[in-house]
Design a protein around this motif. Structure first.
Motif, short mmCIF file in Angstrom:
data_model
loop_
_atom_site.label_atom_id
_atom_site.label_comp_id
_atom_site.label_asym_id
_atom_site.label_seq_id
_atom_site.Cartn_x
_atom_site.Cartn_y
_atom_site.Cartn_z
N MET D 16 -54.31 -64.75 -4.58
CA MET D 16 -54.97 -65.64 -5.53
C MET D 16 -56.09 -64.93 -6.24
SD MET D 16 -58.08 -67.29 -5.58
CE MET D 16 -58.39 -67.28 -3.81
N GLN D 19 -54.76 -62.58 -8.75
CA GLN D 19 -54.25 -63.37 -9.88
C GLN D 19 -55.37 -63.71 -10.85
OE1 GLN D 19 -52.29 -66.70 -8.19
NE2 GLN D 19 -50.59 -66.67 -9.63
N LYS D 32 -66.44 -69.22 -7.52
CA LYS D 32 -65.46 -69.98 -6.77
C LYS D 32 -65.12 -69.22 -5.48
CE LYS D 32 -61.73 -70.72 -8.96
NZ LYS D 32 -60.88 -70.81 -10.15
N ALA D 36 -65.61 -70.23 -1.76
CA ALA D 36 -64.45 -70.30 -0.88
C ALA D 36 -64.72 -69.46 0.35
CB ALA D 36 -63.22 -69.76 -1.61
N SER D 276 -63.38 -79.81 -11.56
CA SER D 276 -63.42 -78.36 -11.32
C SER D 276 -62.30 -77.65 -12.09
CB SER D 276 -63.24 -78.10 -9.83
OG SER D 276 -62.09 -78.79 -9.38
N ARG D 277 -61.22 -78.38 -12.40
CA ARG D 277 -60.12 -77.74 -13.12
C ARG D 277 -60.48 -77.49 -14.58
NH1 ARG D 277 -58.88 -80.76 -9.32
NH2 ARG D 277 -57.47 -80.10 -7.68
N ARG D 280 -61.14 -73.52 -16.22
CA ARG D 280 -60.24 -72.65 -16.97
C ARG D 280 -60.46 -72.81 -18.46
NH1 ARG D 280 -54.20 -72.70 -14.45
NH2 ARG D 280 -54.77 -71.67 -12.49
N GLN D 327 -58.54 -76.38 2.94
CA GLN D 327 -57.64 -76.77 1.87
C GLN D 327 -58.33 -77.75 0.91
OE1 GLN D 327 -53.96 -79.08 2.66
NE2 GLN D 327 -52.98 -77.09 2.41
N LYS D 330 -60.60 -75.71 -1.21
CA LYS D 330 -59.97 -74.83 -2.20
C LYS D 330 -59.05 -75.58 -3.15
CE LYS D 330 -60.14 -70.74 0.72
NZ LYS D 330 -59.36 -69.97 1.70
N SER D 331 -58.13 -76.39 -2.58
CA SER D 331 -57.10 -77.00 -3.43
C SER D 331 -57.61 -78.25 -4.12
CB SER D 331 -55.87 -77.34 -2.60
OG SER D 331 -55.29 -76.13 -2.15
N VAL D 332 -58.31 -79.10 -3.37
CA VAL D 332 -58.76 -80.35 -3.98
C VAL D 332 -59.98 -80.10 -4.84
CG1 VAL D 332 -59.61 -82.67 -3.54
CG2 VAL D 332 -57.86 -81.70 -2.06
N ARG D 334 -61.24 -77.12 -5.63
CA ARG D 334 -61.20 -75.85 -6.36
C ARG D 334 -62.49 -75.06 -6.14
NH1 ARG D 334 -56.53 -73.99 -6.69
NH2 ARG D 334 -55.29 -75.84 -6.38
#
Lengths: 317, 552, 281, 537
Positions: D16, D19, D32, D36, D276-277, D280, D327, D330-332, D334
């Motif tokens: 990740m 990426q 981030k 994390a 948080s999204r 980008r 999770q 990180k995922s929810v 971000r």
């Protein structure tokens, strides 16, 4: 101007009153079903039982809701829409400018969409089954089939965020010049116009084609009339009734149905006001908004009927 | 022969069905029309007579197209014109008088505008000139107050007047060819006379050629010079009116002519029968709200009394709106009577059918005029006939099957029909099914409401024969409602003449032609076209009466 | 009788139009997906399978990943289930109510007719989306509630439509004959009227289906819909709307799914196969 | 079709990281990562601070700006007592002042008060700043303070902090510039408590607050509930620093994406509470940026200990192990979150117990606990709502994780409006969302004592209650921290409140905006941004 129209008006008035009453009752019932009352909602997390009790006391919410409903109804009859629970200002004043915003938006959209719809509908009826007609009907179907919020957000993204031609928000308060009005309203109006006019144009086309199969249209053709003449002089005048009806329905949508547009563009209109009112269980406000929607619907429908009557000599004289 | 105005040679028209299948509807038709000549196209529905007439305007209805032959009008090939070219000819060179003017006028435009529209479209003359001319034509067509009638809207003038106005609309541009498409079919006989007269007078003293489409030989006989007999899209016989009427060659033509001289009805006068099956006394009925006096807003039946003996038939005649159908509906209980008394086989009959016993309902059946609206288009014949059987006689299974076949047999239809849908049957067949459905109930009395009026003469005649036959077999009684006297004559013992809700007279059918006393009856009877060329010209009617009774 | 003219094919006494065929294929496809979703989904719809969010289309995740990094393909396939299922149930209920009442009103007439019509008209004047919002806010968004709400919203329209049709049929002679025979209202409605309004009613059914799909996604867009982790297409669009700026499949695909379904249904209605009547004239 | 078990997440982290570096790693991406990696927010906050420091150099005067809040309705108010959301706070912070306010590090500073003193933490003397005037020209006096504080005790007002104010048994004006507050029990935190938004000082006797007549840096020009408000600089503001802006228009855009679009399209300068999204898109667009701040706001999963299945401690513990905090983080979220250890005192707070490590995700262990509780396979509803941030997503994660160990949870998402009055504190298993509170004392007495009004899990413990009182009276910091540490452990082990993460808020801004810093009272500098920021032109 003549008996029939008068009687239609009177009849409509009666119906309107009944309908308004039914709606207000239905809305009242629905709101009563909503969990929690205005006091609890306002206190939110702080809604400890005694706090709620205190606030109810202070707001005078202790008497049964049905009383309050009928008091509101009584007030309405005397032209008083009551006062909002959450911030005890008069409902009328709260609705006032919201309504004018809504009407501004609806008005501009109507001004654009009706002629557009008529043009599309009539032309595609005139050249029905021609490539032109097929393209138009495909496009209209495509637009009808796409959810409004997709059009809206897509539009914002392209025209506001990337191209930056227009603002992403429509701040009714900012409008000073006409040019500015165009610019701020461009997107919402554009989207509403598109969505509404396709509905109307389809109905117009259908109404016209329906009439094109009638004997007097064949007669006109046999007199040597050209297709445009047939449609404009013979079909259109007889299709005014149904067309007016379609227009009325679409326009009433412009008043009450634009909640999504108002959300996406953060436009302070009545629909959003009602949603807020529901969220805060503000009964008088909810009721009054519902009344406005119901009334505008009935009003437009009646106009359509009258247009239909005026267009039809059988009824007119 | 003399210089031709129009020439049709080996005309072929095909229609495309929903399935995309091509079927020929006009199969090689040829005939000529000379200047000033009136050619009649006669045949039953589906014979393609209208289709042919319309090709003379380079027009075919949607789904049809000219696939062969030529249609020359004033030397122009109409078959191959472009839309625009054809438009130039239409109205200016060839003009059209529609079957039902009532629906052919645009309801939202003043009559005058529609009459002069032709000249506007073709830019023939100024509006004022056009309007003056229109008024002349109105006068020529014997329309009342011609100066102002043009300012009315279509719904404000009567059917007969509209029919004449539509003729004016056609004549405004001095066309070379006039096409009359069943122009009097929708009219009452008394009105028909007027309209025919008007047409004839304007056509006679001009060299306008004409095509007269009709199914009514008698009418055609009054106005046509030559007659073309059509069947199934083909010419059966062509000749002068004279020859066709007096010396028909082709068997079909013979049939047509024969259908006009129905076999006189031999009443089975069996004085033994005395019991009356139906007894109507001072019955009033109508539509709209019931007033204080117990009478509805609009009274359609005023004080009607008549009696019908078992095994006999009574005919009710009169023009549209005279209340004859209302009478049937009242007896059937579909329209509860406002007052009066009706006895059925000696027992009182409830006003509203909801209150009637199933037995009464069974014994009194009604058959309607339009066979195709009277049959549920989505149900196979078998089911339609089966329902009364299970409903009244709670039959089922095999027994029902068998009975259905018997019924079909009774009305001379192949039993294989029971699997078909009504849409797949011809008009005559449908009417027979209609009859069979009534018979399924095994009734004593059948109310026949104009059951032959929508049918072609030949077919109608056959139905009448069937009715007689059935009566002899089953000892039925008919209350026979019609506007067509010959049919009534053909089947009834007594005839009741109705005018505007009232019974004006009752006579024996046999001698109604001379025994009628009431002026209206006289007028009505005299207006029925006769199958001889001179009838219209020789016919004399008291204009006073006309003004009084006919719709003008 | 197999003959092609223009864009038409005909079969078994029906004639189909190419557009109609394509449309029905798409509809069929979604129907199948809706039915067999559980067998088709590569991953559990709730499972986070990728650290990245709004992932692109990869061999691993054919339609990329959503805002939590869940497999989009699985979610869209399941979404079909809810969107199609709920809309279908809703439209069935709506049309059943509307058509039955409509026919009853037409054949009974009188006061019954007037009162019913008045009432439903009044109902019509409440903006549907708002009504949906209130009701669902009141009783929570369970699937039955959604279905009933949608049905209630669209029943009046269906009533109007079918009543208008039924009134015409009711004046037909064959209905009069049935009444004269002494048949009851139920029989008249069921046997005489219904068979004759069924095809326009079906078309109307399709249109309402489209509206319901749109309204359902509208509601989901305003945050009301089926319970997570399940999501109908509208909800998928909403929860992944943030991906729009990047044109990620997460938002494009469900949008496309909605459009494809609704457009096809509309197209099918405009090009319904026609019963072939071949009796000439 | 192999279901990747969540255990091999960490193996994907590097992938990740690579990426996102390919995507052109940005400050925010790195931030981030750092979060994390478990770095505490305040640290990364500092990095942000230094990044914004470029502007921090010279404040420029003047300029009108537009600010977009997150929520707004006709219930919007300018009455501090009943203010309920960030929108209200942002407005009242602009037009009123508090006696004290908290600085970036969470220490109380004086505002309208010149000093707040007490020797026993029971009786407090407050000296007011002199010569402070309200917008309507009246001078601030002790009566105003007494009125402002006493209001909260009146039930009819419906004050949000009624329960906190309840401890002020006596509030008296000693002289025009001195107020004395007597508490029913010692409380060393009063200066911090007084920094709560609700304790804004209003003019004596005010009943209609729509004028917003306070001592604040801005005066209300227009205020339409549910629509917008316009505020203009208060020319005779008592502070010599700021305000820098001529004024600002504030309105809310409830739709998250619309809010983001408005910022990106340049329609607003500040856009609070972004998703948080959004990072980008913000990266991709020049001229806009965002600041994250973690002030200890958290969404927690509450299992009532007085009801099934929460009665069983095994169930509760099982749930705590079933929460995949990594999770969620990180995922929810971000990365805009810090793993929590099931107790309310966040790392942003000076009393945070850093030794108490978050429970690691351990399905097997959870399974074992559920088995002991005899709840395996039973159907258990979890009530979630958009009203509690991210709760729906967290619930789905739990549901998914549960399904893999044979637990059968079903998520019951309920409407946001009415959630607090109808489900919160009521449903057996439900989510809560607790706004940052400046002191452990407030948090504990509000949420965990036996008589706490919001005792979400009905946690009851004598010793806990006594410890709280003890700590409250204790003026020695070290000792207090000790006690609070123990209490945090108690809660984390025994209470039915699972607190997976502390949420950071993300505020987007045009890069022209300077002076925005993070604050323990919440995003947008604890909503007091207006008087501190400026507009570079």
């Amino acid at each position: 101007m003549n008996g029939l129209i008068l009687s239609v008006l009177l009849q409509r008035l009666g119906i309107a009153l009944i309908s308004l009453f039914i709606v207000s009752l239905a809305v009242f019932a629905a709101t009563e079903m909503l969990p929690g009352d205005v006091a609890e909602i306002l206190l939110g997390q702080a809604a400890t039982p005694d706090a709620v009790a205190g606030l109810r006391e202070a707001m005078g919410l202790n008497e049964p809701a049905i009383y309050r409903y009928f008091r509101w109804l009584g007030g309405l009859l005397t032209g008083d829409m009551g006062t909002s629970y959450v911030n005890d200002t008069s409902v009328a004043s709260m609705i006032g400018d919201r309504l004018s915003n809504t009407l501004k938006l609806a008005g501009v959209a109507a001004l654009l969409s009706v002629p557009l719809a008529m043009f599309l509908g009539v032309t595609s009826a005139m050249f029905r089954l021609s490539p032109y007609d097929r393209i138009i009907s495909f496009l209209t179907i495509a637009v009808i089939s796409v959810p409004e919020f997709m059009l809206a957000t897509g539009g914002v993204l392209i025209f506001a965020v990337y191209l930056q031609w227009v603002p992403a928000l429509s701040l009714a308060s900012e409008v000073s010049s006409f040019g500015e009005l165009l610019r701020t309203f461009a997107l919402p109006v554009g989207i509403l116009t598109v969505t509404v006019s396709v509905q109307m144009s389809r109905m117009t086309r259908a109404a016209l084609i329906d009439i094109l199969s009638s004997p007097y249209v064949e007669m006109a053709t046999l007199k040597g009339a050209s297709m445009p003449r047939v449609v404009l002089k013979h079909a259109l005048p007889n299709a005014i009734g149904p067309i007016a009806n379609a227009v009325a329905l679409s326009l009433s949508y412009l008043v009450g149905g634009v909640i999504i547009i108002e959300t996406v563009f953060n436009y302070p209109g009545v629909a959003k006001l009602m949603v807020d009112a529901v969220a805060t269980r503000d009964l008088p406000l909810i009721q009054s908004c519902a009344m406005i929607f119901c009334f505008s619907y009935l009003f437009l429908i009646t106009l359509a009927d009258i247009a239909g009557i005026l267009a039809n000599p059988r009824l007119r004289t | 022969m003399k210089d031709d105005l129009a020439q049709i040679r080996d005309l072929q028209v095909t229609a495309t069905t929903d399935a995309g299948r091509q079927i020929a509807i006009i199969k090689g038709v040829s005939f000529d029309i000379a200047k000033g000549e009136m050619v009649a196209l006669i045949g039953e529905s589906g014979s393609g007579k209208t289709t042919i007439a319309l090709t003379l305007m380079g027009y075919t209805r949607t789904g049809c197209e000219i696939t062969g032959g030529s249609v020359l009008l004033k030397g122009k090939e109409m078959a191959s014109l472009t839309r625009a070219e054809a438009a130039k000819m239409r109205g200016a060179v060839a003009a059209y008088v529609p079957q039902s003017a009532a629906s052919a006028f645009n309801p939202s435009q003043k009559i005058m505008d529609q009459v002069v529209e032709v000249s506007r479209i073709h830019g023939l003359m100024s509006d004022t000139q056009a309007q003056e001319k229109a008024v002349e034509l109105f006068r020529a067509l014997a329309l009342p107050n011609p100066e102002i009638i043009g300012d009315r809207f279509p719904h404000q003038v009567s059917g007969g007047q509209l029919q004449r106005l539509s003729a004016a609309m056609a004549l405004i541009a001095d066309p070379a060819l006039m096409i009359f498409d069943e122009p009097t079919t929708a009219l009452d006989v008394t009105t028909q006379v007027e309209v025919l007269r008007a047409f004839k007078s304007v056509m006679q003293n001009s060299d306008i050629g004409g095509v007269y489409v009709s199914h009514d030989l008698a009418v055609v006989a009054q106005i046509a010079d030559r007659i073309v007999v059509l069947k199934g899209g083909e010419v059966q016989e062509e000749g002068t009116a004279e020859q066709i009427l007096t010396a028909p060659q082709h068997p079909y033509t013979k049939q047509l002519v024969a259908a006009f001289k129905p076999a006189e009805y031999a009443t089975p006068i069996d004085e033994a029968i005395t019991d009356t099956i139906l007894d109507v006394q001072n019955t009033f009925a109508g539509y709209g709200l019931i007033g204080k006096d117990g009478m509805p807003a609009f009274v359609a039946l005023k004080d009607i009394s008549l009696t019908l003996k078992r095994g006999q038939n009574i005919g009710v005649i009169g023009e549209s709106g005279c209340g004859k159908s209302t009478l049937a509906r009242t007896i059937a209980g579909l329209l509860p009577r406002a007052s009066g008394d009706i006895q059925f086989d000696g027992k009182p009959l409830q006003a509203d059918l909801k209150d009637r016993s199933r037995e009464h309902l069974r014994r009194l059946q009604i058959v309607f005029q339009f066979a195709d609206t009277a049959l549920n288009p989505n149900k196979p014949i078998g089911t339609i006939l089966g329902r009364p059987l299970s409903f009244y006689h709670n039959m089922g299974g095999r027994q029902k099957e068998k009975r259905v076949e018997e019924l079909l047999d009774m009305v001379h239809l192949p039993t294989s029909l029971k699997y078909r849908l009504p849409g797949e049957l011809s008009g005559g067949q449908k009417q027979r099914i209609n009859l069979a459905r009534a018979l399924a109930a095994e009734p004593d009395l059948i109310l026949c409401d104009e059951i032959t009026s929508a049918l072609d003469t030949v077919v109608a005649a056959a139905i009448l024969d069937l009715l007689k036959e059935l009566q002899n077999e089953l000892g039925l009684s008919y209350l026979f409602i019609s506007h067509d006297l010959s049919t009534v004559q053909a089947i009834c013992d007594d005839v009741v003449v109705m005018y505007n809700g009232e019974k004006v007279e009752q006579t024996k059918a046999a001698d109604m032609m001379h025994a009628t006393t009431h002026p209206y009856s006289k007028l009505l009877l005299s207006s029925v076209p006769k199958l001889d060329l001179g009838w219209l010209d020789s016919l004399e009617q008291d204009p006073e009466l006309m003004r009084k009774f006919s719709d003008r | 009788m197999m003959l092609v003219s223009g864009f038409r094919l005909s079969y078994w006494g029906f004639s189909f139009n190419l557009v109609g065929i394509v449309a029905s294929v798409v509809i069929l496809f979604w129907a199948v997906v809706a039915i067999f979703a559980p067998l088709l989904t590569p991953y559990p719809i709730g499972l986070i399978v990728d650290y990245d969010y709004f992932g692109p289309m990869t061999s691993e995740f054919w339609l990329g990943t959503d805002y939590l990094g869940r497999d989009m393909l699985s979610r869209v396939l399941y979404g079909a289930r809810y969107t199609v299922g709920i809309a279908l149930a809703g439209v069935f209920l709506a049309c059943f109510l509307g058509v039955t009442l409509g026919m009853a009103a037409a054949s009974i007439g009188g006061l019954f007719d007037t009162v019913l019509s008045r009432f439903l008209d009044a109902f019509n004047s409440i903006p549907s989306l708002l009504f949906g919002l209130v009701v669902v806010a009141a009783v929570g968004s369970t699937i039955p509630v959604l279905i009933i709400t949608l049905a209630l919203i669209y029943a009046p329209g269906s009533y109007r439509f079918s009543r208008a049709l039924a009134v015409n049929i009711n004046t037909m002679d064959f209905v009069t004959v049935a009444k004269a025979r002494g048949e009851g209202t139920l029989y008249v409605i069921r046997e005489e009227i219904f068979p004759n309004i069924i095809s326009p009613v079906l078309a109307d059914f399709g249109l309402r289906f489209v509206w319901i799909v749109l309204l359902l996604s509208g509601l989901s867009f305003l945050g009301i819909g089926v319970q997570p982790p399940n999501a109908d297409w509208g909800a998928l669009v909403r929860e992944n709307l943030g991906a729009l700026p990047f044109g990620a499949p997460a938002v494009i695909v469900p949008s496309f799914a909605i459009a494809s379904l609704t457009i096809s249904v509309n197209m099918l209605i405009d090009n319904l196969p026609q019963r072939v009547r071949d009796q000439g004239e | 079709m192999t279901n990747r078990k969540s255990t091999n997440w960490t193996s994907r982290d590097n992938a990740m990281l690579r990426q996102s570096l390919h995507r052109g790693a940005t400050r925010r991406d790195l931030m981030k990562m750092m979060m994390a990696g478990g770095l505490t927010m305040s640290a990364s906050g500092l990095i942000l601070g230094s990044a914004t420091a470029a502007y921090a150099a010279e404040p420029t005067m003047g300029g009108m700006i537009r600010v977009a809040g997150a929520t707004s309705s006709t219930a919007d108010t300018l009455d501090p007592a009943i203010s309920s959301n960030s929108t209200d706070y942002s407005r009242i912070c602009a037009c009123y002042n508090r006696l004290t306010f908290l600085d970036t590090s969470g220490d109380p500073q004086m505002e309208l008060a010149e000093s707040i003193e007490s020797d026993n933490a029971k009786v407090w003397t407050i000296n007011l700043r002199s010569g402070v005037t309200f917008h309507d020209g009246r001078t601030l006096s002790a009566d105003d303070v007494v009125f402002s504080l006493a209001r909260h005790l009146d039930k009819a007002v419906g004050s949000k902090v009624n329960s906190i104010a309840a401890q002020m048994s006596e509030i008296t004006a000693v002289d025009p510039l001195t107020v004395q507050i007597t508490l029913d029990a010692p409380n060393a935190d009063l200066p911090v408590i007084l920094s709560l938004h609700h304790f804004m000082i209003v003019a004596d006797g005010t009943t209609d607050f729509s004028a917003g007549n306070g001592t604040g840096a801005f005066m209300v020009e227009e205020f339409t509930p549910g629509v917008r408000s316009v505020m203009l600089r208060n020319t005779n503001y008592f502070k010599d620093t700021g305000p820098y802006l001529d004024g600002f228009e504030f309105f809310a855009i409830s739709d998250e994406n619309a809010r983001l679009n408005a910022l990106v399209a340049g329609d607003v300068h500040l856009s609070s509470a972004l998703n948080s999204r959004a990072l980008r898109l913000l990266d991709a667009t020049p001229g806009v940026t965002a600041d994250a701040s973690n002030s200890g706001n958290y969404t927690n999963l509450n299992m009532r200990r007085d009801m099934n299945p929460g009665e069983s401690l095994d169930f509760v513990t099982g749930m705590k192990y079933l929460l995949n905090r990594e999770q969620i983080e990180k995922s929810v979220m971000r990365g805009l979150a810090i793993a929590g250890n099931d107790q309310p005192v966040s790392p942003a707070n000076r009393f945070h117990n850093a030794e108490l490590a978050p429970k690691a995700f351990d399905p097997e262990r959870a399974r074992h606990h559920f088995e002991k509780a005899g709840l395996l396979g039973t159907e258990i509803p979890i009530v979630a709502s958009d009203a509690a941030t991210a709760s729906v997503d967290i619930a789905t994660l739990v549901q998914q994780a549960g399904s893999e160990i044979g637990m059968n949870f079903n998520v019951d998402r309920v409407p946001a409006d009415g959630y607090w009055s109808n489900y919160w504190l009521k449903a057996p298993i439900h989510f809560g969302n607790i706004n940052p509170r400046p002191t452990p004392d407030i948090l504990f007495s509000l949420l965990y004592t036996s008589d706490a009004p919001w005792n979400e899990s009905r946690f009851k413990s004598e010793s806990f209650d006594t410890k709280l009182v003890e700590a409250r009276g204790e003026l020695d910091f070290a000792r207090r921290k000790e006690i609070y540490d123990e209490m945090q452990v108690m809660v984390s082990e025994d209470a039915g409140t699972a607190i997976p993460v502390y949420l950071s808020s993300l505020d987007g801004r045009s890069e022209q905006i300077g002076g925005l810093e993070s604050n323990p009272l919440g995003g947008m500098m604890g909503y007091a941004f207006a008087e501190y920021i400026w507009l570079n032109t």
